[in-house]
Design an enzyme around this catalytic site. Sequence first.
Site, PDB file in Angstrom:
ATOM      1  N   ARG A  75      15.016 -97.060  55.062  1.00 26.02           N
ATOM      2  CA  ARG A  75      14.436 -96.011  55.909  1.00 26.02           C
ATOM      3  C   ARG A  75      14.522 -96.280  57.407  1.00 26.02           C
ATOM      4  O   ARG A  75      13.900 -95.566  58.188  1.00 26.02           O
ATOM      5  CB  ARG A  75      12.965 -95.772  55.542  1.00 26.02           C
ATOM      6  CG  ARG A  75      12.720 -95.372  54.100  1.00 26.02           C
ATOM      7  CD  ARG A  75      13.233 -93.990  53.804  1.00 26.02           C
ATOM      8  NE  ARG A  75      12.777 -93.500  52.505  1.00 26.02           N
ATOM      9  CZ  ARG A  75      13.537 -92.738  51.713  1.00 26.02           C
ATOM     10  NH1 ARG A  75      14.762 -92.403  52.067  1.00 26.02           N
ATOM     11  NH2 ARG A  75      13.054 -92.313  50.563  1.00 26.02           N
ATOM     12  N   ASN A 105      21.477 -93.424  54.194  1.00 28.12           N
ATOM     13  CA  ASN A 105      20.688 -92.197  54.382  1.00 28.12           C
ATOM     14  C   ASN A 105      19.518 -92.453  55.311  1.00 28.12           C
ATOM     15  O   ASN A 105      18.375 -92.568  54.884  1.00 28.12           O
ATOM     16  CB  ASN A 105      20.146 -91.690  53.039  1.00 28.12           C
ATOM     17  CG  ASN A 105      21.265 -91.470  52.061  1.00 28.12           C
ATOM     18  OD1 ASN A 105      21.658 -92.373  51.347  1.00 28.12           O
ATOM     19  ND2 ASN A 105      21.789 -90.272  52.063  1.00 28.12           N
ATOM     20  N   ASP A 316      16.965 -99.098  43.114  1.00 25.19           N
ATOM     21  CA  ASP A 316      16.962 -97.730  43.644  1.00 25.19           C
ATOM     22  C   ASP A 316      15.680 -97.467  44.430  1.00 25.19           C
ATOM     23  O   ASP A 316      15.033 -96.429  44.270  1.00 25.19           O
ATOM     24  CB  ASP A 316      17.146 -96.692  42.529  1.00 25.19           C
ATOM     25  CG  ASP A 316      17.424 -95.309  43.103  1.00 25.19           C
ATOM     26  OD1 ASP A 316      18.047 -95.232  44.178  1.00 25.19           O
ATOM     27  OD2 ASP A 316      16.988 -94.309  42.491  1.00 25.19           O
ATOM     28  N   PHE A 334      12.184 -86.514  45.171  1.00 23.96           N
ATOM     29  CA  PHE A 334      12.762 -87.323  44.096  1.00 23.96           C
ATOM     30  C   PHE A 334      12.745 -88.797  44.509  1.00 23.96           C
ATOM     31  O   PHE A 334      13.103 -89.124  45.635  1.00 23.96           O
ATOM     32  CB  PHE A 334      14.225 -86.952  43.889  1.00 23.96           C
ATOM     33  CG  PHE A 334      14.477 -85.619  43.242  1.00 23.96           C
ATOM     34  CD1 PHE A 334      14.472 -85.506  41.860  1.00 23.96           C
ATOM     35  CD2 PHE A 334      14.748 -84.490  44.001  1.00 23.96           C
ATOM     36  CE1 PHE A 334      14.745 -84.286  41.249  1.00 23.96           C
ATOM     37  CE2 PHE A 334      15.019 -83.265  43.399  1.00 23.96           C
ATOM     38  CZ  PHE A 334      15.013 -83.156  42.020  1.00 23.96           C
ATOM     39  N   GLY A 335      12.374 -89.699  43.591  1.00 20.79           N
ATOM     40  CA  GLY A 335      12.585 -91.124  43.863  1.00 20.79           C
ATOM     41  C   GLY A 335      11.356 -91.978  43.702  1.00 20.79           C
ATOM     42  O   GLY A 335      10.223 -91.487  43.776  1.00 20.79           O
TER      43      GLY A 335
END
Lengths: 434, 328
Positions: A75, A105, A316, A334-335
């Site tokens: 992040r 990302n 993940d 999601f996640g």
Amino acid sequence: MIGSPLRLLLRNARLVDPATGLDQPGSLLVEDGRIAALGPAIDATGGAAGEGVRTIDCAGHVLAPGLVDIRVQAREPGDEHLETVASASAAAAAGGITTFCCLPNTEPPIDDVALVDFVSRRGSTIGLVRVHPYAALTKGLKGEALAEIGLMAEAGAVAFTDGVRPVADPRMMRRALAYARNFDALVVQRPEDPSLARGGAMNEGELAARLGLPGIPVEAEVIMLERDIRLAALTGARYHASLVSCAKSVEVVRRAKDAGLAVTCDTTPAYFGLNEVAVSNYRTYAKLSPPLRTEADRLAVLAAVKDGTIDCVVSDHAPFDHDSKRLPFAQASFGGVGLETLLALLLEQVHNGALTLMQALAPVTERPARLMRLPVGRLAQGAPADLVEIDLGRAWKIDNKRFVSKGRNTPFDNKPVQGKVVRALVGGRVVFQG
Amino acid sequence: MPAEPIFRLPTRHLLGIEGLAPPHVDAILDLSETYVETSRRAEKKASGLRGRTVINLFFENSTRTRTSFELAGKRLGGDVINMSVEASSVKKGETLIDTALTLTAMNPDVLIVRHPDSGAVKLLSEKVRASVINAGDGQHEHPTQALLDALTIRRRKGRLSGLVVAICGDILHSRVARSNILLLQVMGAVVRVVAPTTLLPAGIERWGVEVFHDMRRGLDGADIVMMLRLQRERMDGGYVPSPREFFHFYGLDRDKLARAKPDALIMHPGPMNRGVEIDSIVADDLDRSVIQEQVEMGVAVRMAVLDLLTRNLQGNEPPGGVPAGSGR
């Protein structure tokens, strides 16, 4: 980068190394951050002991290569309120992970040499675990134009991916694979056809119908996976599919491997530890991407981890704040986080009898290290002394309030597990002590 | 005055290098040598094209090639007319064949044609009475460029056979590359192509060339380094991520050039993108770069081709008629 001038003897350990199949009692000597010697004889000769040698008694615990986790979202830059390279490093160390690769990302996305360099430097400045950035496959992760793959590879990008966004356009994917092949660069994709998956919230099927939630068919994953494998065959590129979640995908990868293609894949413990029933009661913490599948899929994924069709197991790690999850199911993110639970969830399968200890550790040590061409992940003389000491028997309960990570969003909260990290060492230096 | 005809081209047209045998190439290059001399005199005129009408028919922008052909035609005493078709009838909807028929009615002797579509020049050649010279069709062939490159190399190195020639850059879209590969191979040179995978046509490994993705290795021991132009619009992420990445890996600079032979020649068909496919220091190195010489050879080679083709035309027939294999 991370080293210690001291000599350190880890004695009374059960040395376990999937790279060589080693599993025997013994000691391991660290010198200048590297493994200087290991084996049953190190103690007995006393050659290692003496002045200036610090000794750690491992009390018979497993001493294995530190885990290598090739799918983490740190992040940073951009969403530091969710996680940072520092907090992710600390969480990784607590989970026995001594190397991780972080996805591009971020905001801005890691699609430029300067950003690759930034993340690498953050990792070494923090100096806890080894951090290797992925770089974007396409500019801005938009799937429209090639990113500077060659320059970013030279800057230290470990592989290339658009991370959580698959490259939808087959022509673009073909070019990206062809171009990556120039540099023998690995292309990583989480296959999911965005058009088939659009609007979906969970696995398509009977349960989704009962819950009244829009579904994502397994075909969304399988179609893109098959497409990508054909393009990898056409271009000769190295292709890695991330987060294989269903039986059909396992079959497709198995066929590609049988055909001799340079295709590999990974999954995360959720896909062999849980099935779609976990989202009943609209539990958004179990809302993952790809979605949790059926029990038959779960068993197929577990079998593929066992037989090595699935090469790697990843955390993940996808930290979100509560606001992103405390929402109606369809609107929630999601996640889930995973750095601190990866090892315990693999060991659960060992205690269940589904996997041997070697089968559980290989996909988080030597295989990901080999895939990413990193010199870690094995107990070999001269290799970096990145180690994890594991008390296989110790029982504990996953408690998201005690996470080191800033993220609390795990689908495994309150789950009793067995097997805990006692110590993690990077370059011979203790970076975590439980 | 040029030498007496030593050889005749087997065809009425020059549509490509494909089909030419070593004696044809040698004949063109030998005659070109005499026109190099002609062009260096104060009196540059020869008479091979006297009374002939040559039309430069360009369906695609070009300054260099058109000017080169125009000069070649005029130095041979022919009447040269430039038609830029982009700006004329095609815009009004005339088809290629209509244009050909219209032009044929004007009785030109030679049509020099450039067209953005591969195969278009051949199609046009089937519909006209004139000799047709392909001045570049799509991504197919550009035979006079390959011939002028061969002349430049032969003058400097004394031969083509056995030389190691590295053709670098956008092979995929390059008609110059295709014609050069054909010509160099037929003349016995060893041809390498150096490019990223995205700028190589599929199946190129079956052309008998050595394929390299790493430029340093591709230039190792090369006698000739032939750079190609990479168009700007192909460097925005479709084929190549950026000009700087392309230059870093595939731009010719001193460092990469050091891998070639010490006396290796640097060639470029022009116009150059300095700092993209070639560093200025290298491009302007008078000891190594023959880029300006290529331009000079271009006029001479085009004079030779015009001369040889018009010898095959009616009114110029030798006793005994046109040799077998003529394109009539």
